[in-house]
Design an enzyme around this catalytic site. Structure first.
Site, mmCIF file in Angstrom:
data_model
loop_
_atom_site.group_PDB
_atom_site.id
_atom_site.type_symbol
_atom_site.label_atom_id
_atom_site.label_comp_id
_atom_site.label_asym_id
_atom_site.label_seq_id
_atom_site.Cartn_x
_atom_site.Cartn_y
_atom_site.Cartn_z
ATOM 1 N N PRO A 2 0.829 -1.204 0.000
ATOM 2 C CG PRO A 2 -0.789 -1.580 1.612
ATOM 3 C CD PRO A 2 0.520 -2.093 1.115
ATOM 4 C CD GLU A 3 3.228 3.155 -4.131
ATOM 5 O OE1 GLU A 3 3.615 4.333 -4.212
ATOM 6 O OE2 GLU A 3 3.434 2.315 -5.021
ATOM 7 C CE LYS A 61 4.802 4.174 0.827
ATOM 8 N NZ LYS A 61 5.550 3.124 0.100
ATOM 9 N NE ARG A 269 11.329 -1.025 -4.134
ATOM 10 C CZ ARG A 269 11.127 0.059 -3.373
ATOM 11 N NH1 ARG A 269 9.900 0.391 -3.032
ATOM 12 N NH2 ARG A 269 12.145 0.799 -2.980
#
Length: 294
Positions: A2-3, A61, A269
């Site tokens: 989640p960002e 976050k 990533r």
């Protein structure tokens, strides 16, 4: 993972559904999610029992729920964490880790922390209602009204790291994750490896503006969701992924010029970019040393 927009959607949901409610009981069903609390599972539960939730806040976050005694329930969703507001008679989720029974919440609901991979976690921050000391080092995010655009531009232009790495630096700007960094860079027509000190002030400011825009758009649509791991407090998935121009679109035509989107490895990533709209920066020329004649 989640960002920022996803976390903000969760924060807003918590503010609506649990603010003003009292935590009457806490059941820690697995110790790992509370591993960062020095009190241990039993101490964590005892520190929350009887406390009233007075607000729901966020820094980057991280989420925290200020409590009526000045402490705060601090949380991070990690890769697969969910904070779900559920009715009393809800069937427990398969990966339910912590259950908080609430008194005074709408429709007698409870707060569940669900985490399949258990990289996220909860802890009680002593005296952390205003801002937990554990996250005081994290910079403000572009959606924060007090974010300093001029300071961001100046700091970026003093750094030699690639601009995507700078966007992900939580000490410089928080909340910009891998997906939204790629989208902002695509909109700004900048390659992620462009060094910060090779950006003009106008380019750095434009990039920040695009990062803010893409996150605001995602926030308006509930965030980005590629699978069932991310949902908001009501169990609804985001759908901003339908609007992405770069991330996850390897070999698809660029929406701007038609060139196939390229994927490269980046910090364990992936980065996605258009090789035509976002050309790879030229390497700095290393001066040839002058050798004095004998």
């Amino acid at each position: 993972m989640p960002e920022l927009p996803e976390v903000e959607v969760v924060r807003a949901g918590l503010e609506r559904h649990v603010t003003g409610s009292r935590i009457t009981r806490v059941d820690v069903l697995h110790p790992r999610p509370v591993r960062r609390d020095p009190r241990g599972p039993e101490g964590f539960a005892a520190a929350l029992a009887g406390r009233r939730i007075v607000a729901a806040r966020r820094r980057g976050k991280y989420l925290w729920l200020p409590l009526d005694n000045g402490d705060a329930l601090l949380g991070h969703l990690g890769m697969s964490g969910q904070l779900l507001v559920q009715p009393d008679d809800a069937v427990p989720e398969r990966h339910l880790r912590v259950r908080m029974v609430l008194d005074g919440a709408a429709e007698d609901r409870n707060l569940h922390f669900v985490d399949q991979r258990m990289f996220g976690g909860l802890s009680v921050s002593t005296g952390g209602a205003e801002l937990p000391a554990e996250i005081a080092h994290i910079a403000r995010d572009p959606l924060d009204p007090e974010f300093d655009d001029d300071l961001f531009v100046a700091r970026v232009r003093r750094r030699t790291s690639g601009v995507k790495r700078l966007l992900l630096d939580q000490g410089l700007v928080s909340g910009v994750g891998n997906i939204y960094a790629d989208e902002a860079l695509w909109r700004a027509r900048l390659h992620g490896e462009r060094p910060g000190d090779r950006l003009t002030a106008a380019q750095a400011r434009t990039l920040l503006g695009h990062a803010r825009e893409v996150m605001e758009e995602a926030l308006g649509q509930g965030g980005t969701s590629f699978d069932a791991l991310y949902v908001n407090v009501n169990g609804e998935s985001g759908y901003f992924d339908r609007s992405l121009h770069a991330y996850g679109r390897q070999d698809e035509p660029c929406d701007r010029c038609g060139t196939p989107i390229r994927r490269i490895a980046f910090m364990n990533r992936s980065s996605y970019f258009c090789p035509r709209c976002q050309p790879v920066p030229r390497r700095r020329r290393v001066p040839t040393p002058v050798v004095a004649p004998d």
